[in-house]
Design a protein around this motif. Structure first.
Motif, PDB file in Angstrom:
ATOM      1  N   ILE A  48       0.793  -1.110   0.035  1.00 14.01           N
ATOM      2  CA  ILE A  48       0.015  -0.114   0.041  1.00 14.01           C
ATOM      3  C   ILE A  48       0.940   1.162   0.049  1.00 14.01           C
ATOM      4  O   ILE A  48       1.845   1.301   0.762  1.00 14.01           O
ATOM      5  CB  ILE A  48      -1.174   0.063   1.343  1.00 14.01           C
ATOM      6  N   ILE A  49       0.605   1.947  -1.149  1.00 15.01           N
ATOM      7  CA  ILE A  49       1.397   3.212  -1.150  1.00 15.01           C
ATOM      8  C   ILE A  49       0.899   4.356  -0.424  1.00 15.01           C
ATOM      9  O   ILE A  49      -0.440   4.459  -0.651  1.00 15.01           O
ATOM     10  CB  ILE A  49       1.779   3.750  -2.551  1.00 15.01           C
ATOM     11  N   ASP A  50       1.657   4.978   0.495  1.00 13.36           N
ATOM     12  CA  ASP A  50       1.106   6.139   1.254  1.00 13.36           C
ATOM     13  C   ASP A  50       0.815   7.190   0.308  1.00 13.36           C
ATOM     14  O   ASP A  50       1.599   7.363  -0.616  1.00 13.36           O
ATOM     15  CB  ASP A  50       2.175   6.497   2.312  1.00 13.36           C
ATOM     16  N   SER A  51      -0.423   7.944   0.514  1.00  9.71           N
ATOM     17  CA  SER A  51      -0.727   9.092  -0.476  1.00  9.71           C
ATOM     18  C   SER A  51       0.238  10.163  -0.563  1.00  9.71           C
ATOM     19  O   SER A  51       0.579  10.730  -1.589  1.00  9.71           O
ATOM     20  CB  SER A  51      -2.201   9.777  -0.137  1.00  9.71           C
ATOM     21  N   SER A  52       0.974  10.301   0.464  1.00  9.24           N
ATOM     22  CA  SER A  52       1.982  11.679   0.361  1.00  9.24           C
ATOM     23  C   SER A  52       3.121  11.099  -0.595  1.00  9.24           C
ATOM     24  O   SER A  52       3.658  11.885  -1.236  1.00  9.24           O
ATOM     25  CB  SER A  52       2.330  11.732   1.699  1.00  9.24           C
ATOM     26  N   VAL A  53       3.481   9.794  -0.469  1.00  8.93           N
ATOM     27  CA  VAL A  53       4.425   9.317  -1.318  1.00  8.93           C
ATOM     28  C   VAL A  53       4.154   9.567  -2.864  1.00  8.93           C
ATOM     29  O   VAL A  53       4.730   9.982  -3.673  1.00  8.93           O
ATOM     30  CB  VAL A  53       4.686   7.905  -0.975  1.00  8.93           C
ATOM     31  N   TYR A  54       3.100   9.116  -3.140  1.00  6.61           N
ATOM     32  CA  TYR A  54       2.203   9.111  -4.459  1.00  6.61           C
ATOM     33  C   TYR A  54       2.184  10.619  -4.867  1.00  6.61           C
ATOM     34  O   TYR A  54       2.550  10.969  -6.087  1.00  6.61           O
ATOM     35  CB  TYR A  54       0.754   8.725  -4.401  1.00  6.61           C
ATOM     36  N   ASP A  55       1.701  11.523  -3.999  1.00  3.59           N
ATOM     37  CA  ASP A  55       1.682  12.902  -4.372  1.00  3.59           C
ATOM     38  C   ASP A  55       3.156  13.628  -4.691  1.00  3.59           C
ATOM     39  O   ASP A  55       3.574  14.233  -5.688  1.00  3.59           O
ATOM     40  CB  ASP A  55       1.390  13.928  -3.287  1.00  3.59           C
ATOM     41  N   ILE A  56       4.296  13.013  -4.138  1.00  2.00           N
ATOM     42  CA  ILE A  56       5.712  13.450  -4.228  1.00  2.00           C
ATOM     43  C   ILE A  56       5.965  12.979  -5.693  1.00  2.00           C
ATOM     44  O   ILE A  56       6.548  13.736  -6.431  1.00  2.00           O
ATOM     45  CB  ILE A  56       6.661  13.105  -3.206  1.00  2.00           C
ATOM     46  N   CYS A  57       5.756  11.691  -6.101  1.00  2.00           N
ATOM     47  CA  CYS A  57       6.189  11.003  -7.210  1.00  2.00           C
ATOM     48  C   CYS A  57       5.306  11.713  -8.554  1.00  2.00           C
ATOM     49  O   CYS A  57       5.976  12.154  -9.300  1.00  2.00           O
ATOM     50  CB  CYS A  57       5.796   9.584  -7.268  1.00  2.00           C
ATOM     51  N   TYR A  58       4.128  12.141  -8.155  1.00  2.00           N
ATOM     52  CA  TYR A  58       3.157  12.741  -9.126  1.00  2.00           C
ATOM     53  C   TYR A  58       3.802  14.096  -9.420  1.00  2.00           C
ATOM     54  O   TYR A  58       4.013  14.718 -10.572  1.00  2.00           O
ATOM     55  CB  TYR A  58       1.951  12.688  -8.669  1.00  2.00           C
ATOM     56  N   GLU A  59       4.170  14.984  -8.392  1.00  2.00           N
ATOM     57  CA  GLU A  59       4.734  16.071  -8.849  1.00  2.00           C
ATOM     58  C   GLU A  59       6.075  15.978  -9.474  1.00  2.00           C
ATOM     59  O   GLU A  59       6.080  16.889 -10.296  1.00  2.00           O
ATOM     60  CB  GLU A  59       4.825  17.020  -7.297  1.00  2.00           C
ATOM     61  N   ASN A  60       6.863  15.252  -9.003  1.00  2.00           N
ATOM     62  CA  ASN A  60       8.093  14.964  -9.800  1.00  2.00           C
ATOM     63  C   ASN A  60       8.092  14.679 -11.160  1.00  2.00           C
ATOM     64  O   ASN A  60       8.780  15.218 -12.095  1.00  2.00           O
ATOM     65  CB  ASN A  60       8.699  13.975  -8.971  1.00  2.00           C
ATOM     66  N   LYS A  61       7.020  13.900 -11.414  1.00  2.00           N
ATOM     67  CA  LYS A  61       6.666  13.373 -12.899  1.00  2.00           C
ATOM     68  C   LYS A  61       6.288  14.580 -13.572  1.00  2.00           C
ATOM     69  O   LYS A  61       6.763  14.887 -14.711  1.00  2.00           O
ATOM     70  CB  LYS A  61       5.767  12.434 -13.041  1.00  2.00           C
ATOM     71  N   ILE A  62       5.327  15.559 -13.163  1.00  2.00           N
ATOM     72  CA  ILE A  62       4.861  16.521 -13.673  1.00  2.00           C
ATOM     73  C   ILE A  62       5.912  17.400 -14.046  1.00  2.00           C
ATOM     74  O   ILE A  62       6.041  18.282 -15.248  1.00  2.00           O
ATOM     75  CB  ILE A  62       3.486  17.481 -12.771  1.00  2.00           C
TER      76      ILE A  62
END
Length: 60
Positions: A36-50
């Motif tokens: 299970i991926i913590d949503s804060s980790v997902y948010d950071i990854c998403y922001e980096n990809k953007i």
């Protein structure tokens, strides 16, 4: 956990007001459904990809 299974691409989609917009599609596959991926980790990854995408677009 997921991983990219194809190269990201752009396509035209309609927004909630039926206006066309260009969106990026990231084709993913699940590789481990027990993690299970913590949503804060997902948010950071998403922001980096953007940020990566924006840098690429600036070069065009």
């Amino acid at each position: 956990m997921v991983k990219l299974c194809k190269e990201p691409y752009q396509e035209i989609q309609l927004d909630k007001n039926n206006n066309e917009r260009t969106v990026w599609i990231f084709p993913l596959i699940i590789i481990d459904s027990e993690d299970i991926i913590d949503s804060s980790v997902y948010d950071i990854c998403y922001e980096n990809k953007i940020k990566e995408i924006k840098k690429c677009l600036e070069k065009i």
